[in-house]
Design an enzyme around this catalytic site. Sequence first.
Site, PDB file in Angstrom:
ATOM      1  N   ARG A   1      -7.731   1.425   4.204  1.00 48.70           N
ATOM      2  CA  ARG A   1      -8.305   0.267   3.422  1.00 48.70           C
ATOM      3  C   ARG A   1      -7.159  -0.357   2.470  1.00 48.70           C
ATOM      4  NH1 ARG A   1     -13.259   2.748   2.424  1.00 48.70           N
ATOM      5  NH2 ARG A   1     -14.588   2.019   4.441  1.00 48.70           N
TER       6      ARG A   1
ATOM      7  N   LYS B   1       2.285 -12.207   4.112  1.00 47.74           N
ATOM      8  CA  LYS B   1       1.699 -12.538   5.384  1.00 47.74           C
ATOM      9  C   LYS B   1       1.981 -11.437   6.319  1.00 47.74           C
ATOM     10  CE  LYS B   1       0.905 -17.494   5.357  1.00 47.74           C
ATOM     11  NZ  LYS B   1       0.998 -18.766   5.908  1.00 47.74           N
TER      12      LYS B   1
ATOM     13  N   GLU C   1      15.576 -22.066   8.811  1.00 45.84           N
ATOM     14  CA  GLU C   1      14.576 -21.483   7.678  1.00 45.84           C
ATOM     15  C   GLU C   1      15.303 -22.070   6.276  1.00 45.84           C
ATOM     16  OE1 GLU C   1      11.238 -21.264   8.221  1.00 45.84           O
ATOM     17  OE2 GLU C   1      11.433 -20.500  10.229  1.00 45.84           O
TER      18      GLU C   1
ATOM     19  N   LYS D   1      10.454 -19.664  -2.143  1.00 43.36           N
ATOM     20  CA  LYS D   1       9.351 -19.123  -1.478  1.00 43.36           C
ATOM     21  C   LYS D   1       8.477 -18.201  -2.612  1.00 43.36           C
ATOM     22  CE  LYS D   1       7.095 -17.085   2.312  1.00 43.36           C
ATOM     23  NZ  LYS D   1       7.354 -16.428   3.493  1.00 43.36           N
TER      24      LYS D   1
ATOM     25  N   GLU E   1      -4.425 -21.938   0.536  1.00 39.52           N
ATOM     26  CA  GLU E   1      -5.501 -22.851   0.506  1.00 39.52           C
ATOM     27  C   GLU E   1      -5.395 -23.947  -0.240  1.00 39.52           C
ATOM     28  OE1 GLU E   1      -8.150 -18.721   0.001  1.00 39.52           O
ATOM     29  OE2 GLU E   1      -7.304 -19.515  -1.603  1.00 39.52           O
TER      30      GLU E   1
ATOM     31  N   ARG F   1       1.416 -24.025  -0.171  1.00 36.31           N
ATOM     32  CA  ARG F   1       2.094 -23.078   0.927  1.00 36.31           C
ATOM     33  C   ARG F   1       2.390 -23.977   2.174  1.00 36.31           C
ATOM     34  NH1 ARG F   1       1.836 -16.583   1.033  1.00 36.31           N
ATOM     35  NH2 ARG F   1       3.185 -16.315   2.688  1.00 36.31           N
TER      36      ARG F   1
ATOM     37  N   ASN G   1       5.192 -25.075   6.331  1.00 40.25           N
ATOM     38  CA  ASN G   1       5.150 -25.038   7.816  1.00 40.25           C
ATOM     39  C   ASN G   1       5.765 -26.537   8.209  1.00 40.25           C
ATOM     40  OD1 ASN G   1       3.307 -23.215   9.078  1.00 40.25           O
ATOM     41  ND2 ASN G   1       1.973 -23.899   7.470  1.00 40.25           N
TER      42      ASN G   1
ATOM     43  N   HIS H   1       7.296 -26.410  11.821  1.00 39.29           N
ATOM     44  CA  HIS H   1       6.405 -25.276  12.500  1.00 39.29           C
ATOM     45  C   HIS H   1       5.263 -25.650  13.661  1.00 39.29           C
ATOM     46  CE1 HIS H   1       8.694 -22.952   9.873  1.00 39.29           C
ATOM     47  NE2 HIS H   1       8.174 -21.718  10.283  1.00 39.29           N
TER      48      HIS H   1
ATOM     49  N   HIS I   1       6.213 -23.981  16.692  1.00 39.98           N
ATOM     50  CA  HIS I   1       5.529 -23.112  17.478  1.00 39.98           C
ATOM     51  C   HIS I   1       5.096 -23.430  18.841  1.00 39.98           C
ATOM     52  CE1 HIS I   1       4.098 -20.892  13.380  1.00 39.98           C
ATOM     53  NE2 HIS I   1       5.370 -20.471  13.904  1.00 39.98           N
TER      54      HIS I   1
ATOM     55  N   HIS J   1      13.085 -18.382  16.933  1.00 36.96           N
ATOM     56  CA  HIS J   1      12.235 -18.768  16.249  1.00 36.96           C
ATOM     57  C   HIS J   1      12.970 -20.052  15.514  1.00 36.96           C
ATOM     58  CE1 HIS J   1       8.768 -19.318  13.456  1.00 36.96           C
ATOM     59  NE2 HIS J   1       9.333 -19.141  12.376  1.00 36.96           N
TER      60      HIS J   1
HETATM   61  N1  LIG Z   1       5.149 -12.866   7.412  1.00 34.64           N
HETATM   62  C1  LIG Z   1       5.888 -14.247   7.195  1.00 34.64           C
HETATM   63  O1  LIG Z   1       5.885 -14.724   6.275  1.00 34.64           O
HETATM   64  C2  LIG Z   1       7.002 -14.564   8.347  1.00 34.64           C
HETATM   65  C3  LIG Z   1       7.735 -15.762   8.359  1.00 34.64           C
HETATM   66  C4  LIG Z   1       8.367 -16.227   9.176  1.00 34.64           C
HETATM   67  C5  LIG Z   1       8.660 -15.553  10.603  1.00 34.64           C
HETATM   68  N2  LIG Z   1       7.919 -14.234  10.543  1.00 34.64           N
HETATM   69  C6  LIG Z   1       7.868 -13.289  11.791  1.00 34.64           C
HETATM   70  O2  LIG Z   1       9.387 -12.847  11.949  1.00 34.64           O
HETATM   71  C7  LIG Z   1       9.790 -12.591  13.117  1.00 34.64           C
HETATM   72  C8  LIG Z   1      11.104 -13.019  13.361  1.00 34.64           C
HETATM   73  O3  LIG Z   1      11.748 -12.255  12.262  1.00 34.64           O
HETATM   74  P1  LIG Z   1      13.215 -11.886  12.655  1.00 34.64           P
HETATM   75  O4  LIG Z   1      14.162 -13.175  13.368  1.00 34.64           O
HETATM   76  O5  LIG Z   1      13.785 -11.071  11.384  1.00 34.64           O
HETATM   77  O6  LIG Z   1      13.083 -10.805  13.868  1.00 34.64           O
HETATM   78  P2  LIG Z   1      13.371  -9.384  14.324  1.00 34.64           P
HETATM   79  O7  LIG Z   1      12.800  -8.342  13.336  1.00 34.64           O
HETATM   80  O8  LIG Z   1      13.049  -9.162  15.769  1.00 34.64           O
HETATM   81  O9  LIG Z   1      14.913  -9.215  14.057  1.00 34.64           O
HETATM   82  C9  LIG Z   1      15.807 -10.205  15.083  1.00 34.64           C
HETATM   83  C10 LIG Z   1      16.846  -9.066  15.953  1.00 34.64           C
HETATM   84  O10 LIG Z   1      17.842  -8.795  14.888  1.00 34.64           O
HETATM   85  C11 LIG Z   1      17.939  -7.477  14.755  1.00 34.64           C
HETATM   86  N3  LIG Z   1      18.337  -6.982  13.437  1.00 34.64           N
HETATM   87  C12 LIG Z   1      17.935  -6.950  12.365  1.00 34.64           C
HETATM   88  N4  LIG Z   1      18.466  -6.676  11.237  1.00 34.64           N
HETATM   89  C13 LIG Z   1      19.989  -6.633  11.983  1.00 34.64           C
HETATM   90  C14 LIG Z   1      21.006  -6.213  11.372  1.00 34.64           C
HETATM   91  N5  LIG Z   1      21.348  -6.416   9.965  1.00 34.64           N
HETATM   92  N6  LIG Z   1      21.988  -6.329  11.997  1.00 34.64           N
HETATM   93  C15 LIG Z   1      22.090  -6.094  13.368  1.00 34.64           C
HETATM   94  N7  LIG Z   1      20.823  -6.399  14.092  1.00 34.64           N
HETATM   95  C16 LIG Z   1      19.833  -6.809  13.263  1.00 34.64           C
HETATM   96  C17 LIG Z   1      16.639  -6.754  15.233  1.00 34.64           C
HETATM   97  O11 LIG Z   1      16.783  -5.426  15.835  1.00 34.64           O
HETATM   98  C18 LIG Z   1      16.295  -7.809  16.163  1.00 34.64           C
HETATM   99  O12 LIG Z   1      16.742  -7.485  17.424  1.00 34.64           O
HETATM  100  C19 LIG Z   1       8.576 -13.257  14.017  1.00 34.64           C
HETATM  101  O13 LIG Z   1       7.696 -12.215  14.570  1.00 34.64           O
HETATM  102  C20 LIG Z   1       7.660 -14.001  13.067  1.00 34.64           C
HETATM  103  O14 LIG Z   1       6.518 -14.337  13.525  1.00 34.64           O
HETATM  104  C21 LIG Z   1       6.885 -13.864   9.592  1.00 34.64           C
END
Ligand SMILES: NC(=O)c1ccc[n+]([C@@H]2O[C@H](COP(=O)([O-])OP(=O)(O)OC[C@H]3O[C@@H](n4cnc5c(N)ncnc54)[C@H](O)[C@@H]3O)[C@@H](O)[C@H]2O)c1
Length: 369
Positions: free
Chosen positions: A128, A150, A192, A234, A245, A249, A253, A256, A260, A273
């Site tokens: 939990r 998130k 972003e 952020k 809500e 926040r 988006n 997005h 998306h 993305h």
């Molecule tokens: N929680 C949130 O608020 C939020 C917001 C936006 C996006 N997201 C999510 O984040 C994800 C995308 O994030 P991302 O682009 O970081 O993806 P990711 O974690 O897949 O990283 C992208 C690529 O970069 C590589 N990588 C990471 N750090 C590295 C480094 N320092 N050097 C070399 N390679 C490296 C990873 O292995 C991967 O291949 C999606 O799933 C999306 O839904 C979440």
Amino acid sequence: MLKTIKVKLNTPADRSYSIVIGRGIMKDAGKTLKKLGAGRDLFLITDSNVNRLYGKTALKSFRSGGFENTGKFVINAGEAGKSLDSFLKIQGALYDFDRSGDRQVVVVTLGGGVPGDLGGFIAGTYKRGISFIQIPTTLLGFVDCGLGGKTAVNFREAKNSIGIFWQPKLVYMDLDTLKTLPPREIKSGLAETLKYGVICAPTLFDYLEFNSDRLLALDMASYEKIIPVCVKIKADITSADERDEKDIRIMLNFGHTAGHAIEAATGYRKYTHGEAISLGMLIAGGISKELGLFRDADLFRLENLIDNLGLPVKLTGCKVSSVLEAMKHDKKFKSGVNRFILPVKIGACKVADNIPEKVIAKAIKSRMV
Ligand SMILES: NC(=O)c1ccc[n+]([C@@H]2O[C@H](COP(=O)([O-])OP(=O)(O)OC[C@H]3O[C@@H](n4cnc5c(N)ncnc54)[C@H](O)[C@@H]3O)[C@@H](O)[C@H]2O)c1
């Protein structure tokens, strides 16, 4: 350079946390984490690329910082790793790690949004909810997914459809990890960054316009300037509207809704993305212009900056109808009524509901080659 920014969360209980931003600080992570007192035994979740690059340094730092018991789970790099299958495997490994002795486990995620979102969901659901700490290593992780609480996994064709809000105890950013990030991932993160410029930070937008060459050449001084600005935005937005809500926040988006839908309509393969969000921001800008809310000149500035940052301004590989169809699954849409974040100028956006489908279709079509 060492900066600390706070996310202030006071209700229902004090869950405020710090975001530490520095360069070359991975080797000191263990000491800082230990001082926090968030757990005695550390379980690391990372992906195969990040493990190869930083796994050893991170574990060495945790051990020299005083974590005697450490466990680790490495997922395959890439979005496919953010699945229920990985979730179950890691829960199993965490359970085995936890039961061998009298443990007080803290989960640490090291990597981009994939290990971050997955690891946060694991920490938030195991027993939990146990403590977790994020160590993002992508630009997107620094400016967006590494903070805010998130967490989720993807399910069937729906992204982030199973998840919870679960805030970290600390976010620890070593900006030097950007040096190994592939250029396409850097550009994706810049999308972003520019989003923040449009929603509330016109001076950040100006900075990006004047420094796009430096940013693409990975000039670290420029990243030292822009990353804390984005983190602060952020952090403030999360503090004001933690659970999305209050129509605060939701501004994050911007781009997005269509973005998306473009990711879904192109099978999550054609665009990263950030690339899809760039097109989504241009579509939102086009809708806003059509409704008389956004000037031509501002849309032109937006398109120019996206282009100068090496991000796409033209949409290929899908039909207008498939983007419209995918959009209907947007979490913001209520009872079939659409909802968009529209720019009204560089530095301000508004929420708009019930936009005629023909206006949306026209804006999508205008992006097609
Ligand atoms: N929680 C949130 O608020 C939020 C917001 C936006 C996006 N997201 C999510 O984040 C994800 C995308 O994030 P991302 O682009 O970081 O993806 P990711 O974690 O897949 O990283 C992208 C690529 O970069 C590589 N990588 C990471 N750090 C590295 C480094 N320092 N050097 C070399 N390679 C490296 C990873 O292995 C991967 O291949 C999606 O799933 C999306 O839904 C979440």
